[in-house]
Design an enzyme around this catalytic site. Structure first.
Site, PDB file in Angstrom:
ATOM      1  N   ASP A  10       0.861  -1.180   0.000  1.00  0.00           N
ATOM      2  CA  ASP A  10       0.000   0.000   0.000  1.00  0.00           C
ATOM      3  C   ASP A  10       0.900   1.233   0.000  1.00  0.00           C
ATOM      4  O   ASP A  10       2.098   1.147   0.261  1.00  0.00           O
ATOM      5  CB  ASP A  10      -0.893  -0.020   1.257  1.00  0.00           C
ATOM      6  CG  ASP A  10      -1.788   1.206   1.359  1.00  0.00           C
ATOM      7  OD1 ASP A  10      -2.274   1.677   0.310  1.00  0.00           O
ATOM      8  OD2 ASP A  10      -1.990   1.722   2.463  1.00  0.00           O
ATOM      9  N   SER A  11       0.285   2.388  -0.240  1.00  0.00           N
ATOM     10  CA  SER A  11       1.036   3.646  -0.187  1.00  0.00           C
ATOM     11  C   SER A  11       1.479   3.974   1.240  1.00  0.00           C
ATOM     12  O   SER A  11       2.408   4.733   1.448  1.00  0.00           O
ATOM     13  CB  SER A  11       0.157   4.783  -0.700  1.00  0.00           C
ATOM     14  OG  SER A  11      -1.022   4.856   0.095  1.00  0.00           O
ATOM     15  N   CYS A  73      -3.713  -1.016  -2.019  1.00  0.00           N
ATOM     16  CA  CYS A  73      -3.971   0.407  -2.259  1.00  0.00           C
ATOM     17  C   CYS A  73      -4.903   0.573  -3.459  1.00  0.00           C
ATOM     18  O   CYS A  73      -4.622   0.066  -4.548  1.00  0.00           O
ATOM     19  CB  CYS A  73      -2.634   1.083  -2.541  1.00  0.00           C
ATOM     20  SG  CYS A  73      -2.759   2.813  -2.919  1.00  0.00           S
ATOM     21  N   GLU A 152      -5.380  10.469   9.266  1.00  0.00           N
ATOM     22  CA  GLU A 152      -3.949  10.532   9.614  1.00  0.00           C
ATOM     23  C   GLU A 152      -3.753  11.345  10.893  1.00  0.00           C
ATOM     24  O   GLU A 152      -2.856  11.088  11.678  1.00  0.00           O
ATOM     25  CB  GLU A 152      -3.165  11.211   8.481  1.00  0.00           C
ATOM     26  CG  GLU A 152      -3.131  10.416   7.204  1.00  0.00           C
ATOM     27  CD  GLU A 152      -1.984   9.427   7.154  1.00  0.00           C
ATOM     28  OE1 GLU A 152      -0.844   9.850   7.391  1.00  0.00           O
ATOM     29  OE2 GLU A 152      -2.244   8.237   6.910  1.00  0.00           O
ATOM     30  N   CYS A 184     -10.894   3.531  -0.508  1.00  0.00           N
ATOM     31  CA  CYS A 184      -9.582   3.999  -0.063  1.00  0.00           C
ATOM     32  C   CYS A 184      -9.261   3.223   1.215  1.00  0.00           C
ATOM     33  O   CYS A 184     -10.147   3.029   2.066  1.00  0.00           O
ATOM     34  CB  CYS A 184      -9.640   5.505   0.201  1.00  0.00           C
ATOM     35  SG  CYS A 184      -8.181   6.128   1.036  1.00  0.00           S
ATOM     36  N   HIS A 186      -7.877   3.828   3.914  1.00  0.00           N
ATOM     37  CA  HIS A 186      -8.088   4.449   5.224  1.00  0.00           C
ATOM     38  C   HIS A 186      -9.555   4.406   5.682  1.00  0.00           C
ATOM     39  O   HIS A 186      -9.841   4.435   6.864  1.00  0.00           O
ATOM     40  CB  HIS A 186      -7.686   5.923   5.178  1.00  0.00           C
ATOM     41  CG  HIS A 186      -6.224   6.159   5.264  1.00  0.00           C
ATOM     42  ND1 HIS A 186      -5.333   5.507   4.458  1.00  0.00           N
ATOM     43  CD2 HIS A 186      -5.484   6.974   6.067  1.00  0.00           C
ATOM     44  CE1 HIS A 186      -4.111   5.923   4.753  1.00  0.00           C
ATOM     45  NE2 HIS A 186      -4.180   6.816   5.726  1.00  0.00           N
TER      46      HIS A 186
HETATM   47  N1  DGL Z   1      -3.825   3.922   0.033  1.00  0.00           N
HETATM   48  C1  DGL Z   1      -4.486   4.953  -0.730  1.00  0.00           C
HETATM   49  C2  DGL Z   1      -5.705   4.357  -1.431  1.00  0.00           C
HETATM   50  O1  DGL Z   1      -6.238   3.329  -1.047  1.00  0.00           O
HETATM   51  C3  DGL Z   1      -4.949   6.113   0.120  1.00  0.00           C
HETATM   52  C4  DGL Z   1      -3.949   7.124   0.508  1.00  0.00           C
HETATM   53  C5  DGL Z   1      -3.075   7.707  -0.583  1.00  0.00           C
HETATM   54  O2  DGL Z   1      -3.438   8.735  -1.198  1.00  0.00           O
HETATM   55  O3  DGL Z   1      -2.004   7.168  -0.786  1.00  0.00           O
HETATM   56  O4  DGL Z   1      -6.169   4.930  -2.367  1.00  0.00           O
END
Ligand code: DGL
Length: 264
Positions: A10-11, A73, A152, A184, A186
């Site tokens: 993931d990011s 992600c 966050e 997303c 989060h």
């Molecule tokens: N992990 C990213 C997603 O699921 C969310 C946060 C980001 O912008 O990196 O889209």
């Protein structure tokens, strides 16, 4: 029985929602999770950059002999999944198709709402995935970028967050959305808060659905590991205080160790 690990990336550490869901359904599997916290957020990056990052992470995971890769992600799945699938032989899956499938099974009024980052929404990946299953469904998308920052910040049960949810979602509610994809990583953290504001919404958590898809693929390809307890290795490209606090949210207050690993 195949004891090789499953790679998940993931990011950042939002994808731990996916990691947790896979661990819950398949506790015997060994998992290697990589969160690209040094290059977070992905939501504002171009497809070209996202593909480069995804290739770098994939090559690290392959060096760890993974049997399958899950792109946890949404943003990276939207931009890089087809490229990674073309370039590699092991199964690689992303959260978007899983989320679209789950939402189509639970659709109300033939309308599905999607919230995600700007990059995910602009890619129209959810819309395409839903229409591939059922072209008659109306898809209403909305980026909800600000919610990522609020999570966050740890503002989960907070009036500012409730108002922001309303600001992003009210027009979708007005257009008849009852099934909402949390597109997303989060957003599953905000499930309760979203339900406080809109109790009628059926929230689709892509993590739970992708865990089922992982299970199906492992079973079909004879790759499952039937050990009694799998291991979880967590890596991130940068370790910060914000990230450490956020990590506790994903593990219900438990402090799980995470190691620094720079890729690319
Ligand atoms: N992990 C990213 C997603 O699921 C969310 C946060 C980001 O912008 O990196 O889209």
């Amino acid at each position: 029985m195949d004891s090789r690990p499953i790679g998940i990336f993931d990011s950042g550490i939002g994808g731990l929602t996916v990691c947790k869901a896979i661990n819950k359904l398949l506790p015997g599997e060994n998992l290697i999770y990589f969160g690209d916290t040094a290059r977070f957020p992905y939501g504002t990056r171009s497809a070209e950059t996202l593909i480069r990052y995804a290739r770098q992470i994939t090559s690290y995971l392959l060096s760890r002999n993974v049997k399958m890769i899950v792109i946890a992600c949404n943003t990276s799945s939207a931009a890089a999944l087809p490229t990674l699938q073309q370039e590699n032989t092991i199964p690689i899956i992303g959260v978007i198709n899983a989320g679209a499938r789950a939402a189509c099974k639970r659709v109300h009024n033939n309308v599905i709402g999607v919230i995600g980052t700007r990059a995910t929404v602009n890619s129209k990946s959810y819309e395409k995935a839903i229409h591939a299953i059922n072209p008659a469904i109306t898809v209403i998308q909305q980026h909800a970028t600000m919610l990522v920052s609020l999570i966050e910040e740890g503002w989960i049960e907070d009036d500012v967050t409730r108002l922001t949810i309303q600001r992003y979602l009210q027009h979708m509610i007005d257009q008849g959305v009852k099934t909402l994809i949390l597109g997303c990583t989060h957003f599953p953290i905000l499930k309760n808060t979203i339900h406080e504001v809109y109790p009628q919404l059926d929230l689709v958590d892509t993590g739970e659905e992708i865990a089922r898809e992982v299970n199906d693929i492992l079973t079909k390809k004879n790759l499952a590991n039937n050990s009694s307890s799998g291991t979880i290795e967590l890596y991130a490209s940068d370790i910060t205080d914000t990230m450490q606090n956020l990590k506790k949210l994903f593990f219900n207050g438990h402090d799980v160790p995470i190691e620094k690993l720079v890729i690319g």
